[in-house]
Scaffold this active site. Structure first.
Site, PDB file in Angstrom:
ATOM      1  CE1 TYR A   1     -76.971  78.909  -0.328  1.00 29.39           C
ATOM      2  CE2 TYR A   1     -75.674  78.058  -2.157  1.00 29.39           C
ATOM      3  CZ  TYR A   1     -76.854  78.597  -1.668  1.00 29.39           C
ATOM      4  OH  TYR A   1     -77.894  78.811  -2.516  1.00 29.39           O
TER       5      TYR A   1
ATOM      6  CE  LYS B   1     -67.753  51.984 -21.332  1.00 36.04           C
ATOM      7  NZ  LYS B   1     -67.193  50.661 -21.008  1.00 36.04           N
TER       8      LYS B   1
HETATM    9  C1  LIG Z   1     -65.930  50.385 -21.731  1.00 37.86           C
HETATM   10  C2  LIG Z   1     -65.581  49.161 -22.444  1.00 37.86           C
HETATM   11  C3  LIG Z   1     -64.468  49.119 -23.292  1.00 37.86           C
HETATM   12  C4  LIG Z   1     -63.510  50.294 -23.472  1.00 37.86           C
HETATM   13  O1  LIG Z   1     -62.627  50.377 -22.401  1.00 37.86           O
HETATM   14  P1  LIG Z   1     -61.448  51.482 -22.370  1.00 37.86           P
HETATM   15  O2  LIG Z   1     -60.585  51.037 -21.268  1.00 37.86           O
HETATM   16  O3  LIG Z   1     -62.112  52.793 -22.098  1.00 37.86           O
HETATM   17  O4  LIG Z   1     -60.775  51.456 -23.680  1.00 37.86           O
HETATM   18  C5  LIG Z   1     -64.233  47.957 -23.995  1.00 37.86           C
HETATM   19  N1  LIG Z   1     -65.039  46.883 -23.860  1.00 37.86           N
HETATM   20  C6  LIG Z   1     -66.116  46.876 -23.048  1.00 37.86           C
HETATM   21  C7  LIG Z   1     -66.950  45.660 -22.954  1.00 37.86           C
HETATM   22  C8  LIG Z   1     -66.422  48.014 -22.300  1.00 37.86           C
HETATM   23  O5  LIG Z   1     -67.481  48.014 -21.497  1.00 37.86           O
END
Ligand SMILES: *Cc1c(COP(=O)(O)O)cnc(C)c1O
Length: 406
Positions: free
Chosen positions: A272, A48
């Site tokens: 800046y 993701k």
């Molecule tokens: C992001 C996510 C993961 C992965 O989590 P990590 O801690 O990065 O391994 C697993 N399951 C769901 C539903 C997520 O949203």
């Protein structure tokens, strides 16, 4: 002149800053994770948010080559990008299914998360042309998404055997890591297992039951079940409090060229706002990264307790005097460089150590990966060679093999 690390031949269209991503390190990490799993447990690579900033397409391909079985994304557009780039593996979309997305799910062969009875009801009323694979999400304490345990059992009772809805999986997500609150994780798991056993009692078998992400995967082997969903570890990082439990390689490096060098004399100001006044003569270098690339930015955190609040205040007081605590943001061949003055939108000044640092020297830059700008070109490396490039102005098809670009 410092060249930074060994200079790889990059095409000049890359420009003066880029991210180097070592796909061999991604594969190494997947292999390390697989060592912790029994052969029956599948591995979902979570890609993701553009593969946590690394590039969802490239990470997916590397992870699948290294033995991942399934991919996880948040939204259908993230899934579509993968399908457009010929990734054919099963993809679970974490965002609960919305009826208006039905055709996309079917045409692109995505696996849907069913997270509420209401959404599921509309599925039942639809005349689907093909069967839709679904994973049921159960809320066991995170209270963000998912059906309540009782609803989940009812739902399966209604759809089990329906030729258009294939209940392939059931899952939950833990709200904390076991190291933060083991009891809470155990409690969530117990609630989940109660749902699983009442389904089994009724004779329903669901092939893929999954609960673990990175932290629980490391601490709770008895919870691996049929699949684990892993992001953080694949990207070479550890969940907070889990440092170095298994060997991982960090595939991520942001690099920038020093594009301008000059001397600044006492009493003169840099950047800046004229916030920073030079006390003794310095030689400075300008690097083409700034807050538009998420350089020098961090998510706003609220203090967790009184001590935390004090720490934050002390940090701010130091910052007021121009002393930045924490991780060095820029390094030249292992030498931390001080950032002078404000970080601009896309330019930043750093103090140079000696005459060897010059225009063209390559520095490494700390940028938090998950919010690093997707405009930064990504350069993909394998066996110390460039095997692909992603630039923001190009179509994804400009990912090319070594030698194909001129
Ligand atoms: C992001 C996510 C993961 C992965 O989590 P990590 O801690 O990065 O391994 C697993 N399951 C769901 C539903 C997520 O949203």
């Amino acid at each position: 002149m410092y060249k930074g690390e060994k200079d790889m031949a990059l095409p000049s269209f890359i420009g003066p800053r880029w991210v180097e991503i070592d796909l061999d390190a991604v594969k190494f990490n997947v292999a390390q994770i697989k060592k912790l799993l029994s052969p029956e447990t599948k591995l979902m690579a979570v890609v993701k948010a553009d593969g946590y900033g690394f590039g969802a397409v490239e990470v997916s391909k590397a992870a699948l080559e290294a033995g991942a079985d399934m991919l996880g994304v948040t939204t259908i557009d993230e899934g579509l990008e993968l399908r457009e780039m010929e990734v054919e593996a099963p993809i679970l979309v974490f965002t609960p299914f919305m009826p208006e997305e039905k055709d996309v799910f079917i045409n692109y062969n995505f696996t849907a998360t069913v997270g509420s009875y209401a959404a599921a009801e509309t599925l039942l009323k639809e005349n689907l042309e093909h069967s839709l694979k679904v994973h049921i999400k159960v809320n066991t304490g995170m209270n963000r998404l998912g059906m309540e345990p009782k609803e989940a059992v009812e739902f399966v009772s209604r759809v089990y055997g329906n030729p258009f809805i294939e209940v392939e999986g059931i899952y939950t997500h833990f709200a904390v890591t076991p190291r933060k609150n083991r009891n809470f994780v155990e409690k969530q798991f117990k609630t989940f297992m109660e749902v699983v056993s009442s389904l089994e009692d009724k004779g329903y078998s669901i092939p893929i039951k999954h609960v673990c992400s990175s932290a629980a995967l490391l601490d709770m082997p008895h919870m691996h079940m049929d699949m684990v969903r892993v992001g953080t570890l694949i990207y070479g990082q550890y969940p907070f409090g889990y440092e170095k439990i298994i060997p991982l390689k960090d595939p991520w490096k942001v690099k920038a060229k020093i594009i301008h060098v000059k001397k600044v004399f006492p009493g003169e100001k840099i950047g800046y706002g004229g916030d920073f006044t030079v006390k003794k003569a310095v030689r400075i270098g300008i690097i083409p990264v700034g807050y538009a690339d998420s350089f020098g930015t961090a998510p706003e955190m609220n203090p967790k307790n009184f001590l935390d609040l004090l720490k934050m205040i002390i940090k701010k007081i130091f910052a007021y005097f121009g002393i930045r605590a924490g991780m060095p943001l820029v390094k030249l061949a292992d030498l931390p460089l001080r950032v002078l003055g404000r970080i601009g939108m896309q330019f930043t000044a750093v103090e140079l150590p000696d005459e060897n640092a010059d225009v063209g020297s390559i520095v490494s830059v700390f940028i938090r990966r998950t919010n690093s700008s997707s405009r930064l070109p990504r350069v993909y490396i394998s066996e110390k060679r460039v095997i692909g490039i992603r630039v923001p102005w190009g179509k994804r098809s400009c990912i090319q093999r070594q030698g194909e670009y001129s």
